[in-house]
Design an enzyme around this catalytic site. Structure first.
Site, PDB file in Angstrom:
ATOM      1  N   GLN A 149       0.813  -1.218   0.000  1.00  0.00           N
ATOM      2  CA  GLN A 149       0.000   0.000   0.000  1.00  0.00           C
ATOM      3  C   GLN A 149       0.843   1.264   0.000  1.00  0.00           C
ATOM      4  O   GLN A 149       0.295   2.364   0.049  1.00  0.00           O
ATOM      5  CB  GLN A 149      -0.917   0.013   1.240  1.00  0.00           C
ATOM      6  CG  GLN A 149      -1.954  -1.095   1.271  1.00  0.00           C
ATOM      7  CD  GLN A 149      -3.109  -0.852   0.313  1.00  0.00           C
ATOM      8  OE1 GLN A 149      -3.209   0.192  -0.324  1.00  0.00           O
ATOM      9  NE2 GLN A 149      -3.985  -1.827   0.194  1.00  0.00           N
ATOM     10  N   SER A 208       3.367  -4.807  -4.881  1.00  0.00           N
ATOM     11  CA  SER A 208       2.247  -5.242  -5.706  1.00  0.00           C
ATOM     12  C   SER A 208       2.089  -4.246  -6.842  1.00  0.00           C
ATOM     13  O   SER A 208       2.351  -3.057  -6.669  1.00  0.00           O
ATOM     14  CB  SER A 208       0.981  -5.269  -4.846  1.00  0.00           C
ATOM     15  OG  SER A 208      -0.132  -5.487  -5.660  1.00  0.00           O
ATOM     16  N   HIS A 252      -0.949  -3.960  -8.724  1.00  0.00           N
ATOM     17  CA  HIS A 252      -2.326  -3.504  -8.984  1.00  0.00           C
ATOM     18  C   HIS A 252      -2.825  -2.448  -8.008  1.00  0.00           C
ATOM     19  O   HIS A 252      -3.932  -1.947  -8.139  1.00  0.00           O
ATOM     20  CB  HIS A 252      -3.289  -4.690  -9.043  1.00  0.00           C
ATOM     21  CG  HIS A 252      -3.662  -5.259  -7.709  1.00  0.00           C
ATOM     22  ND1 HIS A 252      -4.873  -5.003  -7.116  1.00  0.00           N
ATOM     23  CD2 HIS A 252      -2.989  -6.061  -6.864  1.00  0.00           C
ATOM     24  CE1 HIS A 252      -4.925  -5.640  -5.951  1.00  0.00           C
ATOM     25  NE2 HIS A 252      -3.805  -6.294  -5.777  1.00  0.00           N
ATOM     26  N   CYS A 269     -20.317  -7.984   8.456  1.00  0.00           N
ATOM     27  CA  CYS A 269     -21.615  -8.642   8.501  1.00  0.00           C
ATOM     28  C   CYS A 269     -21.815  -9.502   7.248  1.00  0.00           C
ATOM     29  O   CYS A 269     -22.565 -10.460   7.260  1.00  0.00           O
ATOM     30  CB  CYS A 269     -22.719  -7.591   8.608  1.00  0.00           C
ATOM     31  SG  CYS A 269     -24.321  -8.260   9.014  1.00  0.00           S
TER      32      CYS A 269
END
Lengths: 404, 128
Positions: free
Chosen positions: A183, A203, A205, A328
């Site tokens: 990130q 990374s 992408h 949830c």
């Protein structure tokens, strides 16, 4: 303005059109489709040239030597290779590893696996702003500690850890230091000449490159050894076998080249947009920022709207793509472990929304988001018994809940 | 994961949102769930002398399926006797709203809510 609005750039980014165009030149019969490992003909040489150019571009963003870059399928594989590879190679020197509770699952689950193999792992608690206290990290280090794995930028709350300072601590004790930079690359400056990082996961992408490609930086001086996790043709100096995906690698290289060129001005723009978003939301009642605002990557804002459940809010925000710390949707009903680790109450963890801004975000989109959020949070609070109770002055912690 | 049209309809146009005086003798209140689990339902019923539910109100903190389950429940219990209301099963709610397996707990919560509301009403009126 085009709907829906994409504001989930930490999940993934679209491929930059400049990147996609270049990638297409390495696929078809007219293109340079060869196997970079083919040493006997032009097709192979052309592909190899492209791979090595990309390696230089990736290395340049980190101020590293191109020989220190190992291609992988993505940051998850890089994390696995770094942590398992180092643990297996250095296990005779010790079997203790230190990481943090807010790491990505690719690190945490890899550490869990090593625990099953007989390693011992210390999971540090971050401070309430998401930062790791260096004193606590230092106190956790032991004679048999072989590896510290700390992410640079957190994927949920965007806080930036002080990897320069951590590197000083680890190097002084000859402990290896792995950083998950999925990130942060292209968003926060990295300098492997100055920062004492031994292994660094990357990374493509997350910074406008394609999915399915990543890299691991493996320091050469002082030399870091790894036990390979993937065996085969001995590609990538034996550390990661498998035919190199030329078009993916070219895409990653181009994405990193663009990032190096445009990062500074892009960050300035992101901070303006993020401040605009935060300023538009922070004056609502019972709104909380998750994670430190100063030590934070430019494009991230993670906010809890108390007394509104995250998933229902996301449902109301159907015109834009954001993510929630409420789980949830999964079978577990457990809210974000990152928000819990920084001490957020369950209600606030369930009520969180992560906005991540990127290259194609506009001011108009930000304003639309602010407007929609304000309306929908108010609507859902009118539906919320917890909001009623809060307004009546009931302390929710004093209530005996019938948990299910 | 896509929501069914019925869930979306109840979520966007929830029926019978509101509160009743929980101290009133003819009102039964059921509050179930917990903030930690990500859903809390409060169902209130107003009962007449014949033991028929005249009115129902709800407020729910939870996902769209939880909101829809409680909204649907208020529609269903109105006009029912307490006895009949207690017969409502979570499976009926789940079926009506086409809830996916991960959301079945929302309908369970709704069933718990009506049972709790009836109990509260019964407890209040047992002493007299």
């Amino acid at each position: 303005m085009k709907l829906p609005i994409y504001m989930d750039y930490s999940a993934t980014t679209p491929v930059d059109p400049r990147v996609a165009e270049l990638m297409c030149q390495y696929l078809t019969p007219d293109g340079k489709f060869g196997n970079p490992a083919s040493r006997s003909h032009q097709f192979g040489w052309d592909a190899d040239d492209a791979v090595e150019k990309a390696r230089r571009d990736v290395a340049a963003l980190l101020n590293a030597d191109p020989k220190e870059i190992v291609w992988t399928s993505g940051a998850t594989e890089s994390d696995n290779l770094a942590i398992k590879g180092a643990a297996h190679f250095y296990q005779r020197q010790g079997k203790h590893i230190i990481t943090c509770k807010t790491e990505h699952k690719a690190v945490l689950d890899t550490c869990r696996q090593l625990e099953r193999e007989g390693f011992e792992v210390t999971y540090l608690d971050p401070e309430s702003n998401g930062m790791i206290a260096l004193g606590k990290l230092e106190a956790a280090m032991r004679d048999d500690t072989i590896l510290v794995s700390i992410m640079h930028v957190n994927n949920e709350i965007g806080v930036v850890q002080d990897i320069s300072a951590i590197g000083e601590l680890t190097r002084a004790r000859k402990i290896l230091f792995h950083v998950d930079a999925a990130q942060s690359a292209g968003k926060v400056p990295l300098d492997m000449e100055r920062q004492k990082v031994d292994l660094l996961s990357l990374s493509a992408h997350k910074i406008y490159g394609p999915k399915g490609i990543g890299a691991l930086y493996v320091r050469r001086k002082p030399r870091v050894r790894l036990e390979a996790q993937m065996h085969g043709g001995g590609h990538e100096r034996g550390m990661r076998s498998g035919t190199l995906a030329t078009h993916q690698i070219v895409g990653m290289g181009e994405a990193f080249r663009i990032a190096k060129e445009e990062m500074a001005q892009e960050n300035e723009r992101f901070i303006k947009l993020r401040d605009r978003l935060w300023n538009g939301l922070k004056d609502m009642d019972e709104v909380y920022l998750n994670g430190d605002l100063e030590q934070r990557v430019a494009g991230n804002l993670n906010v809890s709207f108390a007394y509104v459940e995250g998933e229902s809010l996301i449902m109301a925000l159907k015109d834009f793509a954001v993510s929630s710390g409420s789980a949830c949707t999964s079978a577990s009903l457990e809210p974000s472990y990152v928000l819990r680790a920084i001490g957020r109450e369950d209600e606030l963890a369930h009520s969180s929304i992560r906005f991540t801004i990127g290259r194609f975000t506009t001011e108009e989109e930000i304003d639309y988001v602010i407007n929609t959020i304000s309306n929908q949070v108010n609507r859902l609070r009118e539906l919320s018994p917890l909001w009623d109770m809060f307004k009546d002055g009931v302390d929710l912690k004093s209530v005996q809940w019938a948990a299910h | 994961m896509a929501y069914s049209d019925k869930v979306l309809d109840h979520y966007e146009n929830p029926r019978n949102v509101g509160s009743m005086d929980k101290e009133a003798k003819n009102v039964g209140t059921g509050m179930v769930g917990a903030p930690a689990c990500g859903d809390v339902m409060r169902l209130q019923i107003q009962v007449n002398d014949q033991g028929v539910i005249e009115d129902a109100k709800f407020k729910t903190y939870g996902c769209g399926s939880a909101i829809a389950s409680s909204s649907l429940l208020t529609e269903w219990v109105k006009g029912k006797t307490l006895e009949e209301a207690q017969q409502i099963k979570n499976t009926q709610i789940a079926e009506e709203l086409a809830l996916p397996p991960v959301k079945v707990h929302c309908s369970v919560l709704a069933e718990d809510a009506i049972k709790a509301a009836v109990q509260d009403y019964a407890a209040k009126n047992a002493k007299s």
